[in-house]
Motif scaffolding. Structure first.
Motif, mmCIF file in Angstrom:
data_model
loop_
_atom_site.group_PDB
_atom_site.id
_atom_site.type_symbol
_atom_site.label_atom_id
_atom_site.label_comp_id
_atom_site.label_asym_id
_atom_site.label_seq_id
_atom_site.Cartn_x
_atom_site.Cartn_y
_atom_site.Cartn_z
ATOM 1 N N UNK A 400 -31.366 61.380 97.026
ATOM 2 C CA UNK A 400 -31.122 60.695 98.310
ATOM 3 C C UNK A 400 -31.521 59.247 98.450
ATOM 4 N N UNK A 401 -32.169 58.585 97.302
ATOM 5 C CA UNK A 401 -32.428 57.257 97.615
ATOM 6 C C UNK A 401 -34.005 57.221 97.941
ATOM 7 N N UNK A 402 -34.700 58.288 97.946
ATOM 8 C CA UNK A 402 -36.044 57.966 98.563
ATOM 9 C C UNK A 402 -37.029 57.593 97.322
ATOM 10 N N UNK A 403 -37.989 56.937 97.551
ATOM 11 C CA UNK A 403 -39.012 56.724 96.656
ATOM 12 C C UNK A 403 -38.661 55.580 95.458
ATOM 13 N N UNK A 404 -37.448 54.842 95.616
ATOM 14 C CA UNK A 404 -36.881 53.813 94.948
ATOM 15 C C UNK A 404 -36.134 52.828 95.803
ATOM 16 N N UNK A 405 -36.167 51.719 95.258
ATOM 17 C CA UNK A 405 -35.407 50.725 96.067
ATOM 18 C C UNK A 405 -33.818 51.228 96.111
ATOM 19 N N UNK A 406 -33.121 51.247 97.234
ATOM 20 C CA UNK A 406 -31.723 51.623 97.225
ATOM 21 C C UNK A 406 -30.939 50.830 96.519
ATOM 22 N N UNK A 407 -31.192 49.392 96.469
ATOM 23 C CA UNK A 407 -30.351 48.327 95.785
ATOM 24 C C UNK A 407 -29.559 47.614 96.701
ATOM 25 N N UNK A 408 -30.162 47.498 97.833
ATOM 26 C CA UNK A 408 -29.107 46.753 98.865
ATOM 27 C C UNK A 408 -29.127 45.002 98.624
ATOM 28 N N UNK A 409 -28.075 44.332 98.873
ATOM 29 C CA UNK A 409 -27.800 43.173 98.453
ATOM 30 C C UNK A 409 -28.772 41.978 99.226
ATOM 31 N N UNK A 460 -26.640 58.667 106.727
ATOM 32 C CA UNK A 460 -25.198 58.530 106.233
ATOM 33 C C UNK A 460 -24.796 59.528 105.203
ATOM 34 N N UNK A 461 -25.784 59.981 104.445
ATOM 35 C CA UNK A 461 -25.492 61.231 103.246
ATOM 36 C C UNK A 461 -25.329 62.386 104.045
ATOM 37 N N UNK A 462 -25.768 62.807 105.030
ATOM 38 C CA UNK A 462 -25.542 63.850 105.792
ATOM 39 C C UNK A 462 -24.112 63.737 106.479
ATOM 40 N N UNK A 463 -23.876 62.824 107.084
ATOM 41 C CA UNK A 463 -22.765 62.455 107.580
ATOM 42 C C UNK A 463 -21.540 62.681 106.734
ATOM 43 N N UNK A 464 -22.017 61.994 105.341
ATOM 44 C CA UNK A 464 -20.841 62.410 104.332
ATOM 45 C C UNK A 464 -20.686 63.921 103.725
ATOM 46 N N UNK A 465 -21.803 64.876 103.895
ATOM 47 C CA UNK A 465 -22.125 66.185 103.530
ATOM 48 C C UNK A 465 -22.109 65.907 101.681
ATOM 49 N N UNK A 466 -23.166 64.900 101.460
ATOM 50 C CA UNK A 466 -23.558 64.829 100.384
ATOM 51 C C UNK A 466 -23.230 63.636 99.403
ATOM 52 N N UNK A 467 -22.604 62.639 99.789
ATOM 53 C CA UNK A 467 -22.285 61.482 98.949
ATOM 54 C C UNK A 467 -22.615 60.269 99.696
ATOM 55 N N UNK A 468 -22.986 59.261 98.908
ATOM 56 C CA UNK A 468 -22.895 57.862 99.624
ATOM 57 C C UNK A 468 -22.735 56.723 98.931
ATOM 58 N N UNK A 469 -22.446 55.659 99.361
ATOM 59 C CA UNK A 469 -22.334 54.368 98.777
ATOM 60 C C UNK A 469 -23.625 53.703 99.138
ATOM 61 N N UNK A 470 -24.225 52.766 98.061
ATOM 62 C CA UNK A 470 -25.319 52.038 98.264
ATOM 63 C C UNK A 470 -25.211 51.072 99.398
ATOM 64 N N UNK A 471 -25.956 51.203 100.563
ATOM 65 C CA UNK A 471 -26.040 50.282 101.710
ATOM 66 C C UNK A 471 -25.926 48.929 101.257
ATOM 67 N N UNK A 472 -24.881 48.075 101.768
ATOM 68 C CA UNK A 472 -25.096 46.585 101.459
ATOM 69 C C UNK A 472 -24.430 45.727 102.602
ATOM 70 N N UNK A 473 -24.516 44.569 102.663
ATOM 71 C CA UNK A 473 -24.566 43.777 103.689
ATOM 72 C C UNK A 473 -23.127 42.686 103.626
ATOM 73 N N UNK A 474 -22.648 42.705 102.655
ATOM 74 C CA UNK A 474 -21.664 41.657 102.153
ATOM 75 C C UNK A 474 -20.524 42.658 101.665
ATOM 76 N N UNK A 475 -19.357 42.436 102.463
ATOM 77 C CA UNK A 475 -18.242 43.230 102.040
ATOM 78 C C UNK A 475 -17.094 42.603 101.129
ATOM 79 N N UNK A 476 -16.886 41.148 101.516
ATOM 80 C CA UNK A 476 -16.036 40.246 100.722
ATOM 81 C C UNK A 476 -16.718 39.029 100.243
ATOM 82 N N UNK A 477 -16.874 38.632 99.156
ATOM 83 C CA UNK A 477 -17.064 37.533 98.535
ATOM 84 C C UNK A 477 -16.001 36.649 98.161
#
Ligand SMILES: [Zn+2]
Lengths: 611, 471
Positions: A400-409, A460-477
């Motif tokens: 679920x992404x606990x205990x580690x950095x999620x890897x946000x940009x 977000x994972x609960x909303x998706x019923x079990x899956x997720x994308x790593x949270x990020x703040x830039x959608x287009x480079x």
């Protein structure tokens, strides 16, 4: 031994001579034959002028410009090229005194007589225009164009980050930068530095004694063109961000909002914050020290760095893990007599009906129910020992992404903390601990920490019923770009979709249920919000208020985590704030002005906790 | 051993004087490179020239120390040194400090040391000791382990990664050449490098055609026109067959078709050569086929195995892609400063271009820019002349040795200085790609200065004791 190869020394000798002749021939060509390198008259000087590219712009998710550039000019001087000139007129243009002039000149000379140094940083366009007309009267001085960052709204300071001068450590490591160059120091400015900065160019000019530029050196053969930085499209909804910061004014804490279907971060509020325009240009260093000295720590990014025990919001996790491991069932009933009692151990609970099933236990946040569930998870017969079962439990949390950095940009994200088996082995002795020893984990207290970002991701994972994308703040480079492939990969958590439904049922009940429901303050008539309150124990003062939620229940558009420090129970502040954010985002306006006023008027400063 | 008392009378003073002259000239140019009127004291230890003066002093102490040690010491401890420095090169990968992207430095207090600069000395000793032990000096049984001795430290340095230093290890092949390594090894290596570069610059097909044409010329020279004519006819026939099948039926690349034709031709030709015992044509054929196969391999590896960013780096090095703030930029700035020096230069401390600090690494790798700008063509030729003098002197000293050990070691010192000298000056004027290695005795930096001083004086010490040896 006979030396059969003695003759080879002649070839080696010839090698030396050939090498020397090649070098001399080439030197003869570039120093004597080829005239392009020559500086014609002795009184001509070369002046390399850096061409600084404009930094990339930053837009919000709806295309609203949030960060742009404003022209600024540095006045440079090469002391050895100066000669007597009308200093009073010069000072008049710049608006400085004679003493100031002498001081600056001394500084430049002590840096170096022959190399350019900054005489005055960031002069305005008006001053620049005046100066430019009379430049011929001030030999040795010239102007170099720079750009400054500007922000359309005074919000999202931590997220956007700021730009500062490169430090010596980086200068030694990265050859792109030169002393005095700007670089992204935090936030998006730092993590997307390479995209935003563009590429510098250099024009080398020939300058005569009268400070007239006589043209490009060697017809511009050695000039390079500056390439502007790449624009970024952020995932942030800047209006929602602004609204979130407004709600959090006079409070300490954080709001993280994620679009569950994509992992795009809509809002990343940390409070207290500051106006990003404070850390731009000449005022930057002074303001930075002020912010740094501030006791409420406005520079600390709570959304990514503060690690709090998740409190009761964590019951969701234990419910999901218990269902997946088949050690509890949605209809499992556990009784509660004002708490959980096992031998001398007691975990207290508030007064409510008993016994409860899973859905009611989530809605009413029963401690006893989840102590039982947690015990079932750790004492599962399928595993050889409590320790093995614990490893399995931890694995779900890591997924679920606990205990580690999620890897946000963004830089500076912290991992939070989920204890490991060896952590408890060290603490209690190898395998000398049982489910009851660590029972506080059942209700999200004890040796456990999660950042607001991780909690929003859980929502977000609960909303998706079990899956997720790593949270990020830039959608287009770039104007037609895409996010980094890192953020387009879907992660599965290992909890089956059907196991989410009973827990979500409970979360709906917590907000929309009858008496005993813990988060009725978050209820919205038009939209079904599913949420869970929590209270993070705070050894230093009043407890922190937590709320995680998503909405609507079907096809969720928004997942949110709200932390308000020292605000007490999660239902008091965190839940209403989350509810207002959801209303603002999903309906475009807030109708519940009374609730908004209640939140806005409340002042909770860290100092208040002492009283 | 008692002879060490009259060591002063037996060391080669010409070399010592050249060494001193180079260090002093280097120091004057470092002073010019970082010159600033406000720090005029040449002894200012906060400035690079101040520190360099300190390091020159330490280098002199090191030189004296080397001269008073027993010369047998280096002979007997060659392998100990070698093992010790291999260990240090391994350690620096683990606990070293990263500067400019390479983990090449040990940090001791405020002070950084680069073990790769000293490992050259140990490698030279070990190689010399190994060659000294051999009964016969050529052949694979000698040359393969000798190559391994050279490559072991080079591989560790490549991991740092410091490709500039790795390249300098190829200097030791001068030793192997002098001690009898087959000339064909060198021809093959030079051909391999040339083919690699040419195929990247020109593409596969012209190089493949060029190889065939060169083979025809070689055949004509070695075996006369009748045989060449016959071979050409065979090639034309097999070429026709290969082209028809390869191009129309299989749609192959033309360079591949040529290779197939050569293989086919070889099958016919082999029987003919074998029957008549023709050595020359056989060698020509082996080189032609080897060259073509190598060419195809390079092409495949470059486009399918090497990562894109590595491709870019190689391309920049070869000047195929231009990066304004990468290597190309440095070279341009360096050319401007040297080129603007003219015949006589702008005069000491009067360089303008270099003062803008637009030439990077001005006091270390690009120290020659200061020489070129302030002393002009004349000064540049003097510096090159000093190096030629030193190199020829070292050759002369190496050749007068009576043991393979000292001669091989001397050639190692000679080779290293030659390679540094040529690559360093060559890169500042665009003769070779920009490779970050220092100019011996000139460039700023203690590690490099001490490394070269150690190399040189151990050789002088061994040379001074050459009559002590029993042979
Ligand atoms: Zn209860």
């Amino acid at each position: 031994m006979k030396d059969r190869y003695a003759n080879r020394k002649y070839l080696i000798m010839a090698l030396v001579l050939v090498a020397a002749l090649i070098l001399i021939a080439r030197l003869f060509y570039i120093q004597i034959i080829d005239k392009t390198y020559r500086v014609s008259a002795a009184n001509n000087a070369l002046r390399p002028v850096m061409q600084y590219p404009a930094r990339g712009l930053i837009y919000d998710r709806n295309g609203e410009l949030i960060v742009y550039n404003q022209a600024a000019y540095d006045l440079l001087v090469i002391p050895i090229q100066t000669s007597a000139f009308d200093t009073s007129r010069f000072n008049e243009i710049l608006g400085i005194s004679m003493d100031d002039f002498r001081e600056r000149m001394k500084g430049a000379v002590s840096y170096s007589r022959r190399t350019p140094s900054v005489f005055m940083k960031m002069i305005s366009s008006e001053t620049y225009a005046l100066l430019q007309e009379e430049m011929y009267r001030f030999p040795g001085f010239y102007v170099q164009a720079r750009t400054l960052r500007k922000y359309t709204r005074p919000v999202a300071a931590h997220l956007l980050g700021y730009v500062g001068e490169v430090d010596n450590k980086l200068l030694a490591r990265d050859r792109y930068y030169r002393s005095g160059d700007y670089i992204g120091v935090s936030g998006i400015e730092k993590s997307y530095e390479e995209e935003l900065r563009g590429t510098k160019g250099v024009n080398i000019f020939l300058v005569d004694v009268h400070n007239n530029i006589k043209g490009s050196y060697a017809d511009g053969r050695y000039d390079t063109i500056a390439i502007p930085g790449t624009n970024l499209w952020s995932t942030i909804d800047i209006s929602l961000q602004e609204y979130g910061e407004k709600l959090m004014q006079n409070k300490t804490g954080s709001i993280v909002v994620i679009e569950p279907a994509t992992g795009e971060i809509l809002t990343l509020v940390t409070s207290p914050s500051y106006d990003p325009n404070l850390l731009v240009g000449r005022i930057r260093s002074e303001n930075f020290s002020l912010l740094q000295a501030d006791t409420v720590k406005p520079l600390f990014d709570r959304a990514l760095m503060a690690s709090y025990p998740p409190g009761s919001t964590f019951k969701i996790m234990n419910g999901l893990i218990g269902l997946q491991e088949n050690v509890i069932h949605p209809s499992s009933l556990f009784s509660c007599s004002n708490g959980y009692h096992a031998g001398s151990l007691t975990v207290g609970c508030h007064t409510h009906n008993s016994p409860l099933d899973l859905q009611e236990a989530v809605a009413q946040s029963c401690n006893a129910w989840f102590c039982n569930a947690f015990r079932n998870i750790l004492e599962n017969q399928r595993y050889g020992s409590v320790q093995d079962a614990f490893d399995q439990w931890r694995e779900y949390l890591v997924a679920f992404g606990f205990g580690n950095k999620l890897g946000i940009d963004l830089p500076n994200e912290l991992p939070g903390f989920i204890p490991t088996r060896s952590y408890y082995d060290r603490y209690y002795g190898k395998d000398r601990w049982k489910a009851l020893t660590i029972i506080s984990l059942a209700i999200g207290q004890g040796e456990i920490g999660a950042t607001p970002l991780q909690m929003a991701n859980m929502a977000a994972i609960i909303a998706n019923r079990g899956s997720f994308y790593i949270p990020h703040v830039v959608k287009r480079v770039g104007d037609n770009g895409s996010p980094s492939p890192l953020y387009m990969q879907k992660y599965i958590t290992g909890i089956s979709p059907e196991n989410f439904e009973p827990v979500i049922e409970g979360m709906e009940g917590a907000v929309n249920g009858g008496s005993g429901s813990t988060a009725r303050g978050a209820r919205l008539d038009s939209i079904i919000i599913c949420g869970k309150t929590g209270t993070a124990q705070n050894p230093h003062g009043k407890d922190h208020s937590i709320f995680v939620a998503f909405a609507p229940r079907e096809n969720p558009q928004i997942a949110i985590a709200v932390y308000v420090e020292n605000a007490g129970f999660g239902s008091t502040f965190a839940a209403p704030i989350a509810s207002l954010m959801i209303e603002e985002y999903l309906t475009g306006q807030v109708r519940r002005k009374y609730l908004e006023d209640y939140v806005l008027k409340t002042v909770i400063t860290p100092d208040a906790k002492e009283q | 051993m008692q002879k060490s008392s009259n060591i002063l009378g037996r060391i080669d003073w010409v070399t010592v004087m050249l060494w001193l002259a180079m260090m002093i000239m280097g120091w004057l140019n470092i002073y010019a490179a970082v010159y600033n009127e406000q720090h005029t004291s040449i002894f200012d230890l906060s400035q690079r020239y101040g520190k360099q003066l300190l390091w020159i002093g330490a280098a002199i102490v090191l030189a004296v120390f080397v001269l008073v040690t027993d010369n047998k010491f280096y002979f007997f401890f060659a392998w100990v040194f070698y093992g010790f420095f291999l260990f240090l090169l391994l350690m620096v990968l683990i606990i070293g400090k990263e500067i400019n992207g390479a983990k090449a430095w040990f940090e001791i207090g405020s002070f950084s040391l680069q073990p790769s600069e000293f490992a050259k000395f140990a490698t030279g000793l070990a190689l010399a000791s190994f060659l000294n032990m051999q009964r016969q000096s050529s052949g694979l049984r000698v040359m393969v382990p000798a190559t391994a001795i050279i490559m072991a430290p080079a591989v560790l340095i490549a991991l740092q990664p410091d490709m500039g230093s790795v390249i300098t290890y190829f200097a030791f092949f001068v030793v192997l050449y002098r001690e009898g390594m087959s000339i064909w090894v060198f021809v093959s290596v030079i051909m391999a490098v040339l083919l690699f570069l040419l195929s990247l610059i020109l593409g596969n097909l012209p190089v493949a055609i060029g190889l065939v044409v060169m083979a025809a010329i070689a055949l004509l020279v070695t075996s006369g026109y009748r045989l060449t004519l016959k071979a050409s006819v065979i090639m034309a026939v097999t070429g026709g067959i290969a082209f028809f099948t390869g191009h129309y039926l299989l749609d192959l690349d033309t360079a591949v078709i040529i290779t197939l034709a050569v293989v086919l031709g070889g099958i016919v030709y082999a029987w003919y050569i074998y029957r008549l015992r023709l050595r020359g044509p056989a060698i020509v054929y082996v080189f032609l086929l080897g060259g073509l196969l190598y060419l195809l391999t390079v092409d495949y590896v470059f486009h399918n195995v090497i990562q894109p960013h590595q491709q870019t780096r190689i391309n920049i090095m070869l000047g195929i892609e231009d990066d304004p703030f990468g290597e190309g930029y440095n070279l341009n700035q360096s050319l401007i400063s040297i080129g603007s020096g003219g015949v006589t230069g702008k005069g000491y401390l009067n360089g303008t271009q270099t003062k803008f600090k637009f030439v990077p690494e001005q006091s270390t790798d690009f120290i020659f820019c200061t020489v070129g700008e302030e002393w002009g063509f004349i000064g540049s030729v003097v510096v090159i002349g000093l190096f030629v003098w030193l190199l020829l002197r070292l050759l002369m000293l190496a050749e007068r040795q009576r043991t393979t050990f000292v001669r091989a070691y001397g050639y190692g010192v000679f080779g290293l200085i030659l390679v540094h000298f040529f690559i360093n000056i060559g890169m500042t004027i665009g003769v070779v790609p920009v490779i970050g290695i220092p100019l011996p005795f000139f460039s700023y930096g203690g590690s490099s200065l001490w490394g070269f001083t150690l190399l040189l004086f151990v050789f002088l010490r061994l040379d001074a004791g050459r009559t002590d040896y029993l042979g």
